[in-house]
Design a protein around this motif. Structure first.
Motif, PDB file in Angstrom:
ATOM      1  N   ARG A 175       0.842  -1.203   0.000  1.00  0.00           N
ATOM      2  CA  ARG A 175       0.000   0.000   0.000  1.00  0.00           C
ATOM      3  C   ARG A 175       0.882   1.259   0.000  1.00  0.00           C
ATOM      4  NH1 ARG A 175      -3.262  -1.298  -2.744  1.00  0.00           N
ATOM      5  NH2 ARG A 175      -4.142   0.778  -2.513  1.00  0.00           N
ATOM      6  N   ILE A 176       1.982   1.221   0.774  1.00  0.00           N
ATOM      7  CA  ILE A 176       2.903   2.367   0.773  1.00  0.00           C
ATOM      8  C   ILE A 176       3.446   2.572  -0.637  1.00  0.00           C
ATOM      9  CG2 ILE A 176       5.100   3.267   1.650  1.00  0.00           C
ATOM     10  CD1 ILE A 176       4.590   1.641   4.217  1.00  0.00           C
ATOM     11  N   PHE A 177       3.847   1.463  -1.243  1.00  0.00           N
ATOM     12  CA  PHE A 177       4.426   1.528  -2.589  1.00  0.00           C
ATOM     13  C   PHE A 177       3.416   2.073  -3.596  1.00  0.00           C
ATOM     14  CE2 PHE A 177       5.657  -0.394  -6.672  1.00  0.00           C
ATOM     15  CZ  PHE A 177       6.987   0.028  -6.747  1.00  0.00           C
ATOM     16  N   GLN A 178       2.176   1.583  -3.524  1.00  0.00           N
ATOM     17  CA  GLN A 178       1.135   1.977  -4.476  1.00  0.00           C
ATOM     18  C   GLN A 178       0.668   3.413  -4.271  1.00  0.00           C
ATOM     19  OE1 GLN A 178       0.250   0.320  -7.034  1.00  0.00           O
ATOM     20  NE2 GLN A 178       1.131  -1.696  -6.595  1.00  0.00           N
ATOM     21  N   ASN A 179       0.803   3.923  -3.046  1.00  0.00           N
ATOM     22  CA  ASN A 179       0.330   5.272  -2.736  1.00  0.00           C
ATOM     23  C   ASN A 179       1.446   6.316  -2.792  1.00  0.00           C
ATOM     24  OD1 ASN A 179      -2.709   5.420  -1.619  1.00  0.00           O
ATOM     25  ND2 ASN A 179      -1.828   3.410  -1.166  1.00  0.00           N
ATOM     26  N   ASN A 180       2.264   6.213  -3.851  1.00  0.00           N
ATOM     27  CA  ASN A 180       3.311   7.210  -4.082  1.00  0.00           C
ATOM     28  C   ASN A 180       4.314   7.270  -2.937  1.00  0.00           C
ATOM     29  OD1 ASN A 180       4.294   9.137  -5.923  1.00  0.00           O
ATOM     30  ND2 ASN A 180       3.557  10.828  -4.641  1.00  0.00           N
ATOM     31  N   GLY A 181       4.491   6.115  -2.268  1.00  0.00           N
ATOM     32  CA  GLY A 181       5.308   6.072  -1.065  1.00  0.00           C
ATOM     33  C   GLY A 181       6.776   6.360  -1.292  1.00  0.00           C
ATOM     34  N   VAL A 182       7.364   5.831  -2.357  1.00  0.00           N
ATOM     35  CA  VAL A 182       8.810   5.998  -2.566  1.00  0.00           C
ATOM     36  C   VAL A 182       9.180   7.476  -2.759  1.00  0.00           C
ATOM     37  CG1 VAL A 182      10.786   5.363  -3.991  1.00  0.00           C
ATOM     38  CG2 VAL A 182       9.050   3.637  -3.438  1.00  0.00           C
ATOM     39  N   PRO A 183       8.487   8.233  -3.634  1.00  0.00           N
ATOM     40  CA  PRO A 183       8.807   9.665  -3.741  1.00  0.00           C
ATOM     41  C   PRO A 183       8.636  10.419  -2.426  1.00  0.00           C
ATOM     42  CG  PRO A 183       7.488   8.973  -5.622  1.00  0.00           C
ATOM     43  CD  PRO A 183       7.490   7.833  -4.666  1.00  0.00           C
ATOM     44  N   LEU A 184       7.610  10.049  -1.653  1.00  0.00           N
ATOM     45  CA  LEU A 184       7.402  10.706  -0.364  1.00  0.00           C
ATOM     46  C   LEU A 184       8.531  10.376   0.612  1.00  0.00           C
ATOM     47  CD1 LEU A 184       3.550  10.181   0.008  1.00  0.00           C
ATOM     48  CD2 LEU A 184       4.721  12.368  -0.286  1.00  0.00           C
ATOM     49  N   LEU A 185       9.018   9.138   0.569  1.00  0.00           N
ATOM     50  CA  LEU A 185      10.154   8.751   1.414  1.00  0.00           C
ATOM     51  C   LEU A 185      11.412   9.507   1.000  1.00  0.00           C
ATOM     52  CD1 LEU A 185       9.472   4.910   1.634  1.00  0.00           C
ATOM     53  CD2 LEU A 185       9.390   6.512   3.548  1.00  0.00           C
ATOM     54  N   LEU A 186      11.573   9.710  -0.312  1.00  0.00           N
ATOM     55  CA  LEU A 186      12.712  10.503  -0.792  1.00  0.00           C
ATOM     56  C   LEU A 186      12.608  11.947  -0.305  1.00  0.00           C
ATOM     57  CD1 LEU A 186      13.102   9.108  -4.423  1.00  0.00           C
ATOM     58  CD2 LEU A 186      14.790   8.963  -2.589  1.00  0.00           C
ATOM     59  N   MET A 221      14.032   3.365  -8.591  1.00  0.00           N
ATOM     60  CA  MET A 221      13.404   4.647  -8.263  1.00  0.00           C
ATOM     61  C   MET A 221      14.307   5.509  -7.376  1.00  0.00           C
ATOM     62  SD  MET A 221       9.520   3.256  -7.559  1.00  0.00           S
ATOM     63  CE  MET A 221       8.703   4.815  -7.322  1.00  0.00           C
ATOM     64  N   VAL A 222      14.958   4.883  -6.407  1.00  0.00           N
ATOM     65  CA  VAL A 222      15.828   5.630  -5.492  1.00  0.00           C
ATOM     66  C   VAL A 222      17.197   5.848  -6.122  1.00  0.00           C
ATOM     67  CG1 VAL A 222      16.933   5.639  -3.223  1.00  0.00           C
ATOM     68  CG2 VAL A 222      14.605   4.742  -3.477  1.00  0.00           C
ATOM     69  N   GLY A 223      17.732   4.787  -6.756  1.00  0.00           N
ATOM     70  CA  GLY A 223      19.047   4.862  -7.381  1.00  0.00           C
ATOM     71  C   GLY A 223      20.134   4.370  -6.442  1.00  0.00           C
ATOM     72  N   VAL A 224      21.032   3.529  -6.957  1.00  0.00           N
ATOM     73  CA  VAL A 224      22.112   2.982  -6.138  1.00  0.00           C
ATOM     74  C   VAL A 224      23.044   4.099  -5.663  1.00  0.00           C
ATOM     75  CG1 VAL A 224      24.111   1.418  -6.122  1.00  0.00           C
ATOM     76  CG2 VAL A 224      21.999   0.737  -7.291  1.00  0.00           C
ATOM     77  N   ASP A 225      23.320   5.065  -6.531  1.00  0.00           N
ATOM     78  CA  ASP A 225      24.201   6.185  -6.161  1.00  0.00           C
ATOM     79  C   ASP A 225      23.624   6.969  -4.983  1.00  0.00           C
ATOM     80  OD1 ASP A 225      25.973   5.498  -8.112  1.00  0.00           O
ATOM     81  OD2 ASP A 225      25.287   7.004  -9.578  1.00  0.00           O
ATOM     82  N   LYS A 226      22.312   7.152  -5.006  1.00  0.00           N
ATOM     83  CA  LYS A 226      21.651   7.891  -3.934  1.00  0.00           C
ATOM     84  C   LYS A 226      21.788   7.135  -2.613  1.00  0.00           C
ATOM     85  CE  LYS A 226      18.964  11.011  -2.059  1.00  0.00           C
ATOM     86  NZ  LYS A 226      19.449  12.389  -1.868  1.00  0.00           N
ATOM     87  N   MET A 227      21.569   5.816  -2.663  1.00  0.00           N
ATOM     88  CA  MET A 227      21.685   5.009  -1.450  1.00  0.00           C
ATOM     89  C   MET A 227      23.119   5.031  -0.919  1.00  0.00           C
ATOM     90  SD  MET A 227      19.148   1.729  -1.940  1.00  0.00           S
ATOM     91  CE  MET A 227      19.464   1.327  -3.640  1.00  0.00           C
ATOM     92  N   CYS A 228      24.080   4.967  -1.827  1.00  0.00           N
ATOM     93  CA  CYS A 228      25.490   5.017  -1.421  1.00  0.00           C
ATOM     94  C   CYS A 228      25.824   6.369  -0.784  1.00  0.00           C
ATOM     95  CB  CYS A 228      26.404   4.765  -2.613  1.00  0.00           C
ATOM     96  SG  CYS A 228      26.410   3.048  -3.177  1.00  0.00           S
ATOM     97  N   SER A 229      25.267   7.430  -1.341  1.00  0.00           N
ATOM     98  CA  SER A 229      25.542   8.770  -0.788  1.00  0.00           C
ATOM     99  C   SER A 229      24.959   8.910   0.617  1.00  0.00           C
ATOM    100  CB  SER A 229      24.971   9.857  -1.706  1.00  0.00           C
ATOM    101  OG  SER A 229      23.549   9.842  -1.687  1.00  0.00           O
TER     102      SER A 229
END
Length: 928
Positions: A175-186, A221-229
């Protein structure tokens, strides 16, 4: 009278204005009437009327307030109740409105208006609840709270925790994923606030766990570079959380997800590209100056955990080869850093040791000589005869020792170390001394350095004013002085020299004014010197030194875990000892070969005393903290050493309560489940010793008790020694007597066949322990079903064991039979068919001198009489059993044998009920 007349006039005028539709005038009249009214009942009517006016004006808050004032006077004022209900409904307070109309309907149960409102509000409340508690609504609400800067801190913390918990459920994560969760987490991550970043990362971890498709989507969606940073920031908690996110992603992409995705799975879910990208990014982080020490540690930890094969039977070690080709030099660069020099990579106290551990795992994962040659060649090419090269060799000597040892043997390396020792620059001396310490691990090399380097180290120790160099020189002397190990005849230095070195190390260790790194080196020195029994005996008598070491072991710097473990293994003599065969010793002496000698203080009495002193100083709590170290520094070898110490500490049953009280029971579980085979066996054996005599609820609180079962069952294997078998059976007996859930767990771990095998064991103690364990297990349905099955001798074995001479064995077997025959009538008949000796054995139980065994035998007789088998009952009563029952039943009451007497009387009463004997009077006057 004038005031009363005025009040009634105002009420009259108000009513008239209300009926005419002039609501404002009506409110004015009612308000004026309230001011002059002194009668509570009249006042309630005025408030009720004004409430109606406010309803008309859609001023619902005032309408509810006036209605409440009327209800305060008369709780059964039905008009006021309904008006407040209408106002509350408009205000959105449906549950409160529902209660008011419910009271109205109770007063007038046939009022259609009330009933209709009641039905409508009930439906509205259900719809609202469904919306309020739907996952979509909860998710959006949590993000609204988290991203609102003006929201109270505690509410934001609660929302963050709720979001993390929700993400750990598959439905919630979706539900988090479907409700635009990843951009909101970013968006939360972009705030830059550590608590927001942590909440977002932990939520992403939950969403990635066990779901390959979602993990792949989040990576993109997040990107490996972003996670590494994010992992690169200088915040230990954030770096660790991001490391966990990477681990969750890796587990999901490499097989942790067992879902069926259909025909398109291979096309849609090919994770190889993402895994390669992550691996390259982690390798890039290793030598990147912009990465913090904490971020570098976690990158190395991830490589260490996921690159080398977990199972050597797996043929694919391509990730290791790829890492060596693309990242070995980067890892070597980390090992070669000298923090005292300018322009170095940011490191923590643990970084270089973590890198050494990774190098060791990579080298150990190679399958053939050409691959090892390639590894050595890359290392050889990297060494450029500089101070960094010497430090890199130190790192290799702590990791793949063979590689480091080969490099030390290269022409010019030892000479360079000696030259650096003589340098006036303190950092050169420090690096060189460390390298000398690490390179003298082999006896032959230690002897060479004793001959050529001791004078140099002594000179540095005496002349330098830098305490950090001084302690390292001292440790070098300690290591060289202990090169003979625990062989009393191979002392490198003169009598008393090692004790003097140890005394100096303890002095450094106990000085809190000295920096932690320097004190850690003192522990390193003691790790070598405690091979000498005089040193270990002095150390355990110095309680201040022991407690100082334990405090350092609990600190964030985990580089000393191995050294502390070595000291404890030495002090408890729990290292692997070769069996000494007297004949071979004589042969060696005759042929003038060297024979190792045992130090007088390495005998059992001295060891026991050292164990007592360690326990008194709080060694168990220190061990418990060490086991929790979430780092690759806690290697399998270190775990094995800790397991050996635990086993040595738990030898005396009187000490096991202290171990449990200080958290030792819980700490042993992970050691018994992971590590080297020898380490797991030692930890499991220590667990068995503790579990055999401890209350499971206290020793292993909560759900941990169920984790204990598997290690204990592993000790039942035939290749384990007899003491391990025996103590595992005793501990399982204790657990089986504790709860049905534990009995079921023991059965699920497939322990029954092993326990049954040991019931045939020739060793009396093991056979007794197995039978006692089975006695506690037979109340479990799964165990009873095994005895009900036809075509096996399980029941026969129990009957025959009842006929043995050993009281404890008889008691256990008879107890099991008593419970089985009470549970299943079919087993009562089956018991008589397994052997012709059944009646004789049963009679022997019933006349046994041991009251407990006699009682169990009589309970079996009662169960047989109580079964539906009339022929069996008749056979029992027609045998000598009747005389036995009569003698016992007629005996005078005796507290020591009362259970047996009562059981015999029950049997006689049952026989009378069956019409097999006639009533009679017992000797003590009690009615038969």
């Amino acid at each position: 009278c004038t005031a009363s007349t005025e009040m009634f006039f105002l009420i009259y005028e108000g009513n008239k204005h209300f009926q005419a539709g002039d609501i404002d005038k009506a409110i004015e009249c009612y308000t004026s009437a309230i001011k002059v009214c002194n009668d509570k009942k009249v006042l309630a009517v005025i408030y009720r009327n004004r409430s109606a006016c406010f309803l008309k004006k859609e001023n619902y808050a005032n309408a509810a307030s006036d209605a409440s004032k009327a209800i305060d006077v008369d709780a059964a004022d039905i008009k006021a109740l309904y008006r407040r209900c209408q106002a509350l409904e408009k205000l959105g307070k449906l549950d409160m409105a529902f209660k008011d109309v419910q009271r109205c309907a109770t007063i007038e149960p046939k009022n259609k208006t009330f009933l209709e409102t009641l039905r409508r509000l009930g439906a509205d409340i259900q719809a609202k609840l469904k919306t309020t508690f739907s996952t979509d609504s909860r998710v959006q609400n949590m993000f609204d709270i988290l991203l609102d800067d003006e929201m109270e801190k505690d509410k934001r913390e609660k929302a963050a925790n709720n979001l993390i918990v929700l993400s750990r459920e598959d439905a919630g994560a979706e539900r988090i994923f479907q409700n635009n969760g990843v951009p909101l987490l970013l968006n939360m991550i972009e705030t830059g606030k550590p608590e927001m970043i942590l909440a977002a990362i932990r939520t992403l971890s939950g969403m990635c766990t066990g779901h390959k498709a979602r993990a792949m989507a989040i990576v993109n969606m997040v990107g490996v570079d972003k996670m590494c940073s994010i992992m690169a920031v200088d915040n230990e908690e954030v770096a660790l959380a991001t490391c966990n996110l990477f681990q969750c992603i890796n587990d999901s992409l490499t097989g942790g997800d067992k879902r069926e995705y259909g025909k398109e799975e291979a096309l849609v879910l090919d994770a190889s590209k993402d895994l390669k990208t992550i691996l390259l990014s982690l390798l890039e982080m290793v030598a990147n100056k912009k990465v913090s020490g904490h971020g570098r540690d976690q990158a190395l930890n991830l490589l260490s955990k996921n690159v080398p094969r977990k199972n050597k039977k797996d043929q694919d070690h391509s990730r290791t080869l790829f890492t060596i080709d693309h990242g070995l030099k980067k890892i070597l660069k980390v090992c070669g850093q000298v923090s005292e020099l300018p322009d170095q990579l940011p490191l923590t106290d643990n970084t270089q040791l973590i890198a050494s551990v990774l190098l060791n795992k990579l080298y150990d994962d190679l399958k053939c000589d050409p691959e090892r040659d390639n590894f050595r060649d890359i290392c050889d090419q990297y060494i450029k005869y500089t101070i960094h090269a010497i430090n890199t060799i130190s790192g290799l000597l702590q990791g793949p020792f063979d590689v480091g040892n080969a490099l030390v043997g290269h022409q010019g390396i030892i000479e360079m170390m000696v030259a650096l020792c003589a340098s006036e620059r303190e950092v050169d001396q420090m690096v060189a001394v460390e390298a000398l310490i690490h390179s003298s691990s082999k006896m032959s090399r230690a002897s060479f350095i004793v001959t050529n380097g001791v004078s140099l180290l002594k000179d540095i120790y005496k002349k330098t004013k830098n305490e950090r160099i001084k302690i390292r020189a001292l440790v070098g002397l300690c290591k060289l002085g202990s090169a003979g190990g625990d062989d009393y005849s191979l002392r490198q230095f003169a009598e008393g020299s090692t004790e003097k070195l140890a005394k100096q190390c303890r002095k450094w260790l106990c000085n809190p004014q000295i920096d932690t790194k320097t004190r850690n080196w003192a522990i390193e020195g003691l790790a070598y010197l405690t091979n000498d029994a005089d040193v270990k005996d002095d150390f355990v008598e110095d309680e201040i030194a022991m407690k100082a070491m334990f405090e350092l072991a609990k600190s964030k710097d985990k580089t000393i875990l191995y050294s502390v473990a070595c000291i404890l293994v030495n002090c408890t003599n729990s290292y692997e000892k070769k069996e000494i065969i007297p004949e071979l010793v004589q042969l060696a002496k005759f042929s003038k070969q060297h024979v190792p000698e045992q130090h007088p203080k390495d005998k059992k009495d001295f060891i026991d005393q050292r164990v007592k002193r360690l326990l008194k100083a709080g060694v168990t709590s220190a061990l418990a903290v060490m086991v929790k170290a979430d780092s690759s520094i806690l290697t399998d070898q270190t775990k094995e050493l800790l397991s050996r110490v635990f086993l040595a500490l738990s030898q005396d049953p009187k000490d096991r309560g202290i171990i449990v009280a200080q958290g030792g029971g819980k700490a042993l579980i992970p050691l018994a489940l992971e590590g080297t085979e020898a380490g797991k066996v030692k930890a499991s054996h220590a667990l068995a010793k503790i579990a055999s005599i401890s209350n499971p609820e206290i020793a292993f609180p909560g759900e941990r008790v169920y984790e204990v079962v598997r290690p204990l069952v592993s000790l039942l294997q035939t290749d384990r020694d007899g003491m391990q078998n025996y103590e595992a059976l005793r501990s399982l007996t204790n657990l089986a007597g504790f709860s049905e859930k534990l009995r079921v767990k023991i059965v699920k771990e497939k322990a029954l066949p092993e326990i049954e095998n040991y019931m045939f064991e020739e060793n009396d103690q093991i056979r007794q322990a197995a039978t006692e364990c089975m006695c506690n297990l037979v109340t479990c349905k799964a165990v009873q079903d095994r005895y009900l099955q036809d075509g096996n001798d399980k029941l026969k074995l129990l009957v025959l064991l009842c006929g043995e001479d050993d009281d404890n064995l008889q008691s256990a077997a008879a107890g099991a039979l008593a419970m089985l025959t009470a549970a299943h009538e079919k087993l009562c008949t089956k018991l008589t068919n397994v052997t012709t000796q059944w009646l004789e054995i049963l009679q022997r139980l019933c006349i046994h001198t041991n009251p407990s065994i006699q009682h169990r035998g009589l309970v079996i007789v009662y169960n047989l009489l109580n079964s539906d088998n009339s022929e069996l009952s008749k056979k029992l009563i027609e045998s000598e059993m009747l005389e036995i029952l009569s003698v016992i039943g007629k005996a005078a009451d005796n507290p020591k044998r009362q259970d047996a007497i009562d059981a015999a009387r029950m049997c006689l009463v049952k026989a009378m009920d069956l019409g097999l004997i006639k009533p009679f009077t017992l000797q003590d006057g009690t009615g038969g």
